[in-house]
Design a protein around this motif. Structure first.
Motif, mmCIF file in Angstrom:
data_model
loop_
_atom_site.group_PDB
_atom_site.id
_atom_site.type_symbol
_atom_site.label_atom_id
_atom_site.label_comp_id
_atom_site.label_asym_id
_atom_site.label_seq_id
_atom_site.Cartn_x
_atom_site.Cartn_y
_atom_site.Cartn_z
ATOM 1 N N ASP A 1 -6.120 47.553 35.388
ATOM 2 C CA ASP A 1 -5.993 46.262 34.715
ATOM 3 C C ASP A 1 -4.524 45.883 34.528
ATOM 4 N N GLY A 2 -3.648 46.878 34.443
ATOM 5 C CA GLY A 2 -2.222 46.589 34.367
ATOM 6 C C GLY A 2 -1.578 46.482 35.725
ATOM 7 N N LEU A 3 -2.244 47.038 36.740
ATOM 8 C CA LEU A 3 -1.670 47.065 38.081
ATOM 9 C C LEU A 3 -1.934 45.767 38.849
ATOM 10 N N ILE A 4 -3.170 45.279 38.751
ATOM 11 C CA ILE A 4 -3.569 44.121 39.538
ATOM 12 C C ILE A 4 -3.325 42.844 38.739
ATOM 13 N N THR A 5 -2.513 41.952 39.282
ATOM 14 C CA THR A 5 -2.200 40.685 38.627
ATOM 15 C C THR A 5 -2.502 39.527 39.564
ATOM 16 N N TYR B 1 -0.355 37.208 40.265
ATOM 17 C CA TYR B 1 0.877 36.681 40.837
ATOM 18 C C TYR B 1 1.190 37.337 42.173
ATOM 19 N N MET B 2 1.510 36.519 43.136
ATOM 20 C CA MET B 2 1.774 36.992 44.490
ATOM 21 C C MET B 2 2.937 37.991 44.501
ATOM 22 N N GLY B 3 2.713 39.103 45.087
ATOM 23 C CA GLY B 3 3.768 40.096 45.253
ATOM 24 C C GLY B 3 3.949 41.035 44.080
ATOM 25 N N GLU B 4 3.444 40.660 42.894
ATOM 26 C CA GLU B 4 3.688 41.488 41.716
ATOM 27 C C GLU B 4 2.900 42.791 41.761
ATOM 28 N N THR B 5 1.649 42.743 42.246
ATOM 29 C CA THR B 5 0.841 43.953 42.310
ATOM 30 C C THR B 5 1.452 44.963 43.271
ATOM 31 N N ALA B 6 1.922 44.501 44.420
ATOM 32 C CA ALA B 6 2.547 45.399 45.383
ATOM 33 C C ALA B 6 3.797 46.039 44.792
ATOM 34 N N ALA B 7 4.548 45.290 44.006
ATOM 35 C CA ALA B 7 5.748 45.842 43.371
ATOM 36 C C ALA B 7 5.374 46.927 42.364
ATOM 37 N N LYS B 8 4.281 46.713 41.634
ATOM 38 C CA LYS B 8 3.835 47.727 40.675
ATOM 39 C C LYS B 8 3.301 48.955 41.410
ATOM 40 N N LEU B 9 2.644 48.741 42.536
ATOM 41 C CA LEU B 9 2.192 49.871 43.348
ATOM 42 C C LEU B 9 3.366 50.732 43.783
ATOM 43 N N ARG B 10 4.456 50.089 44.137
ATOM 44 C CA ARG B 10 5.649 50.831 44.547
ATOM 45 C C ARG B 10 6.151 51.700 43.398
ATOM 46 N N LEU B 11 6.107 51.174 42.164
ATOM 47 C CA LEU B 11 6.519 51.967 41.011
ATOM 48 C C LEU B 11 5.640 53.217 40.861
ATOM 49 N N VAL B 12 4.325 53.037 41.058
ATOM 50 C CA VAL B 12 3.401 54.167 40.932
ATOM 51 C C VAL B 12 3.704 55.212 41.998
ATOM 52 N N PHE B 13 3.911 54.773 43.244
ATOM 53 C CA PHE B 13 4.167 55.739 44.312
ATOM 54 C C PHE B 13 5.556 56.372 44.187
ATOM 55 N N ASP B 14 6.487 55.662 43.576
ATOM 56 C CA ASP B 14 7.774 56.296 43.261
ATOM 57 C C ASP B 14 7.572 57.432 42.254
ATOM 58 N N ALA B 15 6.669 57.196 41.272
ATOM 59 C CA ALA B 15 6.356 58.237 40.292
ATOM 60 C C ALA B 15 5.647 59.412 40.962
ATOM 61 N N ILE B 16 4.740 59.122 41.886
ATOM 62 C CA ILE B 16 4.038 60.172 42.616
ATOM 63 C C ILE B 16 5.028 61.065 43.348
ATOM 64 N N GLN B 17 6.082 60.462 43.870
ATOM 65 C CA GLN B 17 7.092 61.206 44.616
ATOM 66 C C GLN B 17 7.976 62.038 43.687
ATOM 67 N N SER B 18 8.291 61.492 42.519
ATOM 68 C CA SER B 18 9.293 62.145 41.660
ATOM 69 C C SER B 18 8.694 63.074 40.609
ATOM 70 N N MET B 19 7.424 62.866 40.232
ATOM 71 C CA MET B 19 6.810 63.673 39.178
ATOM 72 C C MET B 19 5.505 64.264 39.703
ATOM 73 N N ARG B 20 5.496 65.567 39.992
ATOM 74 C CA ARG B 20 4.291 66.184 40.551
ATOM 75 C C ARG B 20 3.161 66.161 39.530
ATOM 76 N N GLY B 21 1.979 65.758 39.990
ATOM 77 C CA GLY B 21 0.813 65.705 39.129
ATOM 78 C C GLY B 21 -0.411 65.339 39.939
ATOM 79 N N VAL B 22 -1.518 65.138 39.240
ATOM 80 C CA VAL B 22 -2.738 64.614 39.850
ATOM 81 C C VAL B 22 -2.820 63.145 39.460
ATOM 82 N N TYR B 23 -2.783 62.264 40.447
ATOM 83 C CA TYR B 23 -2.803 60.816 40.216
ATOM 84 C C TYR B 23 -4.188 60.280 40.588
ATOM 85 N N PHE B 24 -4.850 59.662 39.612
ATOM 86 C CA PHE B 24 -6.260 59.299 39.751
ATOM 87 C C PHE B 24 -6.434 57.785 39.714
#
Length: 330
Positions: free
Chosen positions: A159-163, A165-188
Protein backbone atom coordinates in the motif's frame (compact mmCIF):
# COMPACT_ATOMS: atom_id res chain seq x y z
CA UNK A 1 2.55 -35.28 35.46
CA UNK A 2 3.75 -34.09 32.06
CA UNK A 3 2.34 -35.93 29.08
CA UNK A 4 4.34 -36.77 25.97
CA UNK A 5 3.20 -33.65 24.08
CA UNK A 6 4.24 -31.39 26.94
CA UNK A 7 7.67 -33.03 27.19
CA UNK A 8 8.20 -32.50 23.45
CA UNK A 9 7.03 -28.88 23.75
CA UNK A 10 9.47 -28.32 26.62
CA UNK A 11 12.37 -29.73 24.61
CA UNK A 12 11.43 -27.74 21.50
CA UNK A 13 11.12 -24.45 23.39
CA UNK A 14 14.48 -25.13 25.11
CA UNK A 15 16.15 -25.87 21.76
CA UNK A 16 14.70 -22.66 20.29
CA UNK A 17 15.87 -20.62 23.28
CA UNK A 18 12.26 -19.53 23.92
CA UNK A 19 12.44 -19.15 27.71
CA UNK A 20 9.00 -17.58 28.05
CA UNK A 21 7.30 -20.55 26.41
CA UNK A 22 9.47 -23.00 28.38
CA UNK A 23 8.40 -21.43 31.68
CA UNK A 24 4.75 -21.31 30.60
CA UNK A 25 4.71 -25.01 29.73
CA UNK A 26 6.46 -25.90 32.99
CA UNK A 27 3.81 -23.98 34.95
CA UNK A 28 1.08 -25.81 33.02
CA UNK A 29 2.70 -29.11 33.99
CA UNK A 30 2.70 -27.96 37.62
CA UNK A 31 -0.98 -27.00 37.45
CA UNK A 32 -1.86 -30.36 35.90
CA UNK A 33 0.13 -32.19 38.59
CA UNK A 34 -1.71 -30.29 41.33
CA UNK A 35 -5.09 -31.26 39.86
CA UNK A 36 -3.93 -34.90 39.73
CA UNK A 37 -3.12 -34.94 43.44
CA UNK A 38 0.66 -34.48 43.17
CA UNK A 39 0.70 -31.31 45.27
CA UNK A 40 4.28 -31.61 46.52
CA UNK A 41 5.68 -32.06 43.02
CA UNK A 42 3.60 -29.12 41.74
CA UNK A 43 4.86 -26.84 44.51
CA UNK A 44 8.49 -27.84 43.96
CA UNK A 45 8.19 -27.30 40.22
CA UNK A 46 6.66 -23.82 40.65
CA UNK A 47 9.41 -22.86 43.11
CA UNK A 48 12.08 -24.15 40.73
CA UNK A 49 10.67 -22.10 37.85
CA UNK A 50 10.57 -18.99 40.06
CA UNK A 51 14.21 -19.54 41.10
CA UNK A 52 15.40 -19.98 37.50
CA UNK A 53 13.50 -16.86 36.42
CA UNK A 54 15.08 -14.85 39.24
CA UNK A 55 18.58 -15.98 38.30
CA UNK A 56 17.96 -15.29 34.61
CA UNK A 57 17.17 -11.64 35.34
CA UNK A 58 20.75 -11.03 36.38
CA UNK A 59 22.38 -13.31 33.84
CA UNK A 60 23.46 -12.55 30.28
CA UNK A 61 21.02 -13.65 27.62
CA UNK A 62 22.11 -16.84 25.88
CA UNK A 63 20.81 -17.44 22.36
CA UNK A 64 20.65 -20.75 20.55
CA UNK A 65 20.74 -21.27 16.84
CA UNK A 66 21.80 -18.61 14.35
CA UNK A 67 22.47 -15.22 15.87
CA UNK A 68 20.22 -12.53 14.33
CA UNK A 69 22.02 -9.94 12.25
CA UNK A 70 21.82 -6.56 14.04
CA UNK A 71 19.95 -4.05 11.96
CA UNK A 72 19.00 -0.40 12.31
CA UNK A 73 15.44 0.53 11.48
CA UNK A 74 15.09 1.94 7.95
CA UNK A 75 14.66 5.67 7.91
CA UNK A 76 13.04 8.19 5.65
CA UNK A 77 10.95 6.93 2.77
CA UNK A 78 12.13 3.35 3.23
CA UNK A 79 10.48 3.25 6.67
CA UNK A 80 7.06 3.42 5.00
CA UNK A 81 7.86 0.54 2.66
CA UNK A 82 9.22 -2.13 5.01
CA UNK A 83 8.27 -3.62 8.35
CA UNK A 84 10.89 -5.67 10.19
CA UNK A 85 10.79 -8.55 12.61
CA UNK A 86 13.00 -11.33 13.96
CA UNK A 87 10.78 -14.44 13.88
CA UNK A 88 11.46 -17.46 16.09
CA UNK A 89 9.45 -19.70 13.78
CA UNK A 90 11.12 -22.90 12.60
CA UNK A 91 10.32 -25.22 9.71
CA UNK A 92 9.59 -27.92 12.29
CA UNK A 93 6.69 -25.77 13.52
CA UNK A 94 4.94 -26.14 10.17
CA UNK A 95 2.66 -28.88 8.86
CA UNK A 96 4.15 -29.60 5.44
CA UNK A 97 3.90 -32.33 2.85
CA UNK A 98 7.16 -34.33 2.60
CA UNK A 99 8.02 -32.91 -0.88
CA UNK A 100 7.51 -29.31 0.25
CA UNK A 101 9.48 -29.92 3.46
CA UNK A 102 12.31 -31.40 1.38
CA UNK A 103 12.40 -28.33 -0.88
CA UNK A 104 12.53 -25.91 2.06
CA UNK A 105 15.28 -28.00 3.68
CA UNK A 106 17.22 -27.75 0.43
CA UNK A 107 16.85 -23.96 0.38
CA UNK A 108 18.20 -23.80 3.93
CA UNK A 109 21.09 -26.14 3.13
CA UNK A 110 22.14 -24.06 0.12
CA UNK A 111 21.91 -20.84 2.16
CA UNK A 112 24.05 -22.26 4.93
CA UNK A 113 26.62 -23.51 2.42
CA UNK A 114 26.40 -20.52 0.08
CA UNK A 115 30.11 -19.64 0.34
CA UNK A 116 31.15 -23.17 -0.59
CA UNK A 117 28.77 -23.14 -3.57
CA UNK A 118 30.14 -19.80 -4.76
CA UNK A 119 33.71 -21.05 -4.50
CA UNK A 120 32.73 -23.53 -7.22
CA UNK A 121 30.89 -20.99 -9.36
CA UNK A 122 27.30 -21.72 -8.25
CA UNK A 123 24.69 -19.53 -6.56
CA UNK A 124 22.36 -20.72 -3.79
CA UNK A 125 18.60 -20.76 -4.30
CA UNK A 126 17.33 -17.45 -2.95
CA UNK A 127 14.43 -16.19 -5.10
CA UNK A 128 11.24 -18.11 -4.30
CA UNK A 129 7.69 -17.77 -5.58
CA UNK A 130 5.09 -19.20 -3.17
CA UNK A 131 1.70 -20.01 -4.67
CA UNK A 132 -1.46 -21.53 -3.24
CA UNK A 133 -4.76 -20.84 -1.42
CA UNK A 134 -4.93 -18.45 1.55
CA UNK A 135 -3.94 -19.83 4.93
CA UNK A 136 -1.78 -22.69 3.65
CA UNK A 137 1.56 -21.54 5.08
CA UNK A 138 3.11 -19.07 2.63
CA UNK A 139 3.58 -16.26 5.15
CA UNK A 140 4.72 -18.73 7.80
CA UNK A 141 7.33 -20.02 5.35
CA UNK A 142 8.88 -16.56 5.14
CA UNK A 143 9.01 -16.40 8.93
CA UNK A 144 10.44 -19.93 9.19
CA UNK A 145 13.24 -19.25 6.70
CA UNK A 146 14.15 -16.06 8.57
CA UNK A 147 14.02 -17.88 11.91
CA UNK A 148 16.13 -20.80 10.72
CA UNK A 149 18.82 -18.54 9.25
CA UNK A 150 18.80 -15.92 12.01
CA UNK A 151 17.88 -13.21 9.49
CA UNK A 152 15.49 -10.29 9.82
CA UNK A 153 12.18 -10.63 7.99
CA UNK A 154 11.30 -7.58 5.90
CA UNK A 155 7.67 -7.42 4.79
CA UNK A 156 7.13 -5.07 1.86
CA UNK A 157 4.11 -2.81 2.36
CA UNK A 158 2.44 -2.74 -1.05
CA UNK A 159 0.00 0.00 0.00
CA UNK A 160 2.99 2.30 0.48
CA UNK A 161 4.79 1.00 -2.58
CA UNK A 162 2.11 1.30 -5.25
CA UNK A 163 0.97 4.85 -6.02
CA UNK A 164 -1.08 6.51 -8.72
CA UNK A 165 1.76 8.77 -9.82
CA UNK A 166 3.72 7.84 -12.91
CA UNK A 167 7.23 6.71 -12.13
CA UNK A 168 6.89 6.95 -8.35
CA UNK A 169 6.25 3.24 -7.76
CA UNK A 170 9.30 2.25 -9.80
CA UNK A 171 11.42 4.69 -7.79
CA UNK A 172 10.19 3.13 -4.54
CA UNK A 173 10.92 -0.33 -5.93
CA UNK A 174 14.49 0.79 -6.52
CA UNK A 175 14.74 1.81 -2.85
CA UNK A 176 13.55 -1.65 -1.79
CA UNK A 177 16.03 -3.44 -4.05
CA UNK A 178 18.81 -1.16 -2.84
CA UNK A 179 17.92 -2.34 0.69
CA UNK A 180 17.91 -5.97 -0.49
CA UNK A 181 21.44 -5.44 -1.77
CA UNK A 182 22.79 -3.64 1.30
CA UNK A 183 20.98 -5.39 4.19
CA UNK A 184 20.86 -9.20 4.12
CA UNK A 185 17.48 -10.58 5.14
CA UNK A 186 14.34 -12.34 3.97
CA UNK A 187 12.27 -9.91 1.89
CA UNK A 188 8.61 -10.90 1.57
CA UNK A 189 6.29 -9.52 -1.12
CA UNK A 190 2.81 -10.73 -0.11
CA UNK A 191 -0.18 -10.48 -2.48
CA UNK A 192 2.43 -10.45 -5.18
CA UNK A 193 -0.11 -10.40 -8.02
CA UNK A 194 -0.65 -6.68 -7.26
CA UNK A 195 2.85 -6.13 -8.68
CA UNK A 196 3.20 -9.07 -11.04
CA UNK A 197 -0.13 -9.02 -12.85
CA UNK A 198 -0.04 -10.24 -16.43
CA UNK A 199 0.84 -7.60 -18.99
CA UNK A 200 -1.78 -7.13 -21.66
CA UNK A 201 -4.66 -8.09 -19.38
CA UNK A 202 -8.06 -6.40 -19.59
CA UNK A 203 -7.27 -4.09 -16.66
CA UNK A 204 -3.71 -3.42 -17.73
CA UNK A 205 -2.62 0.21 -17.81
CA UNK A 206 0.63 1.71 -18.92
CA UNK A 207 1.89 2.54 -15.41
CA UNK A 208 1.34 -0.98 -14.06
CA UNK A 209 3.10 -2.41 -17.12
CA UNK A 210 6.08 -0.13 -16.48
CA UNK A 211 6.12 -1.13 -12.80
CA UNK A 212 6.18 -4.82 -13.72
CA UNK A 213 8.95 -4.24 -16.25
CA UNK A 214 10.95 -2.42 -13.57
CA UNK A 215 10.39 -5.22 -11.07
CA UNK A 216 11.50 -7.86 -13.59
CA UNK A 217 14.63 -5.87 -14.30
CA UNK A 218 15.47 -5.32 -10.60
CA UNK A 219 14.84 -8.98 -9.79
CA UNK A 220 17.00 -10.21 -12.65
CA UNK A 221 19.88 -7.89 -11.71
CA UNK A 222 19.73 -8.71 -8.00
CA UNK A 223 22.80 -10.72 -6.97
CA UNK A 224 22.65 -10.02 -3.24
CA UNK A 225 22.83 -12.45 -0.31
CA UNK A 226 19.21 -11.76 0.63
CA UNK A 227 16.28 -14.10 0.06
CA UNK A 228 13.45 -12.62 -2.02
CA UNK A 229 10.02 -14.23 -1.64
CA UNK A 230 6.85 -13.46 -3.53
CA UNK A 231 3.52 -14.98 -2.44
CA UNK A 232 0.19 -15.06 -4.23
CA UNK A 233 -3.20 -16.69 -3.88
CA UNK A 234 -3.87 -16.09 -7.59
CA UNK A 235 -1.08 -17.67 -9.57
CA UNK A 236 -3.13 -17.45 -12.78
CA UNK A 237 -2.93 -13.65 -12.66
CA UNK A 238 0.87 -13.54 -12.73
CA UNK A 239 2.81 -12.58 -15.82
CA UNK A 240 4.56 -15.64 -17.21
CA UNK A 241 7.87 -13.76 -17.44
CA UNK A 242 8.02 -13.71 -13.64
CA UNK A 243 8.44 -17.46 -13.35
CA UNK A 244 11.77 -17.36 -15.19
CA UNK A 245 13.16 -14.81 -12.71
CA UNK A 246 12.56 -16.98 -9.65
CA UNK A 247 14.85 -19.86 -8.73
CA UNK A 248 11.97 -22.04 -7.55
CA UNK A 249 8.18 -22.09 -7.39
CA UNK A 250 6.77 -23.70 -4.24
CA UNK A 251 3.14 -24.86 -4.38
CA UNK A 252 0.99 -24.90 -1.24
CA UNK A 253 -2.25 -26.88 -1.01
CA UNK A 254 -5.03 -27.47 1.50
CA UNK A 255 -3.97 -30.03 4.11
CA UNK A 256 -4.56 -33.74 3.70
CA UNK A 257 -6.37 -35.53 6.57
CA UNK A 258 -2.96 -36.56 7.94
CA UNK A 259 -1.65 -32.99 7.88
CA UNK A 260 -4.92 -31.66 9.32
CA UNK A 261 -4.55 -34.08 12.23
CA UNK A 262 -0.93 -32.96 12.69
CA UNK A 263 -2.02 -29.30 12.79
CA UNK A 264 -4.76 -30.01 15.36
CA UNK A 265 -2.57 -32.14 17.58
CA UNK A 266 0.16 -29.50 17.52
CA UNK A 267 -2.20 -26.65 18.41
CA UNK A 268 -3.83 -28.63 21.23
CA UNK A 269 -0.65 -30.30 22.53
CA UNK A 270 -0.83 -28.61 25.93
CA UNK A 271 -4.37 -29.82 26.63
CA UNK A 272 -5.96 -33.20 27.23
CA UNK A 273 -7.20 -34.55 23.87
CA UNK A 274 -7.67 -38.20 24.79
CA UNK A 275 -11.42 -38.04 24.13
CA UNK A 276 -10.98 -36.82 20.54
CA UNK A 277 -11.46 -39.24 17.66
CA UNK A 278 -8.86 -37.78 15.30
CA UNK A 279 -10.13 -39.66 12.23
CA UNK A 280 -13.58 -38.12 12.71
CA UNK A 281 -12.44 -34.55 13.26
CA UNK A 282 -10.01 -34.85 10.32
CA UNK A 283 -13.08 -35.40 8.11
CA UNK A 284 -14.69 -32.33 9.68
CA UNK A 285 -11.56 -30.35 8.75
CA UNK A 286 -11.67 -31.36 5.08
CA UNK A 287 -11.53 -28.36 2.76
CA UNK A 288 -10.24 -25.96 5.41
CA UNK A 289 -6.82 -24.32 5.30
CA UNK A 290 -4.08 -24.73 7.90
CA UNK A 291 -4.95 -21.29 9.31
CA UNK A 292 -8.68 -22.05 9.55
CA UNK A 293 -8.00 -25.35 11.33
CA UNK A 294 -5.65 -23.59 13.74
CA UNK A 295 -8.31 -20.95 14.51
CA UNK A 296 -10.90 -23.69 15.18
CA UNK A 297 -8.47 -25.40 17.57
CA UNK A 298 -7.82 -22.12 19.36
CA UNK A 299 -11.58 -21.56 19.78
CA UNK A 300 -12.11 -25.08 21.18
CA UNK A 301 -9.10 -24.71 23.51
CA UNK A 302 -10.36 -21.39 24.88
CA UNK A 303 -13.79 -22.92 25.54
CA UNK A 304 -12.15 -25.74 27.51
CA UNK A 305 -10.08 -23.31 29.58
CA UNK A 306 -13.07 -21.04 30.27
CA UNK A 307 -15.00 -24.13 31.41
CA UNK A 308 -12.23 -24.69 33.97
CA UNK A 309 -10.97 -27.88 32.37
CA UNK A 310 -7.92 -28.87 30.33
CA UNK A 311 -9.84 -31.48 28.33
CA UNK A 312 -10.96 -30.64 24.77
CA UNK A 313 -13.98 -32.64 23.69
CA UNK A 314 -14.28 -33.97 20.16
CA UNK A 315 -17.77 -32.49 19.77
CA UNK A 316 -16.46 -29.05 20.75
CA UNK A 317 -13.67 -29.23 18.20
CA UNK A 318 -16.04 -30.52 15.49
CA UNK A 319 -18.41 -27.62 16.18
CA UNK A 320 -15.55 -25.11 15.89
CA UNK A 321 -14.47 -26.66 12.58
CA UNK A 322 -18.05 -26.46 11.26
CA UNK A 323 -18.18 -22.80 12.26
CA UNK A 324 -14.96 -22.13 10.32
CA UNK A 325 -16.43 -23.90 7.28
CA UNK A 326 -19.58 -21.75 7.45
CA UNK A 327 -17.39 -18.65 7.64
CA UNK A 328 -15.25 -20.01 4.79
CA UNK A 329 -18.30 -20.48 2.55
CA UNK A 330 -19.82 -17.07 3.30
Amino acid sequence: MANAAQVKALIRSHADGDDARFYAIAMQVAAQAARSGHGKFATELRELVDQVKARAKGAPVLTRGPKPIPLAQPRGELAGLLTIGYPKTRVSDMALTPPLRARLDRVLTEQRERERLREHGFSPVRKLLLVGPPGTGKTMTAAALAGELGLPLFSIQLDGLITKYMGETAAKLRLVFDAIQSMRGVYFFDEFDALGGERGGKNDVGEIRRVLNSFLQFLEQDDSDSLVLGATNHVGLLDRALFRRFDAVLEYTLPTPELATHVMQGRLSLLDTRSIDWATVAKDAEGLSHAEIAMACEHAAKNAILDHTTSVRGAELASALHDRRSHHNT
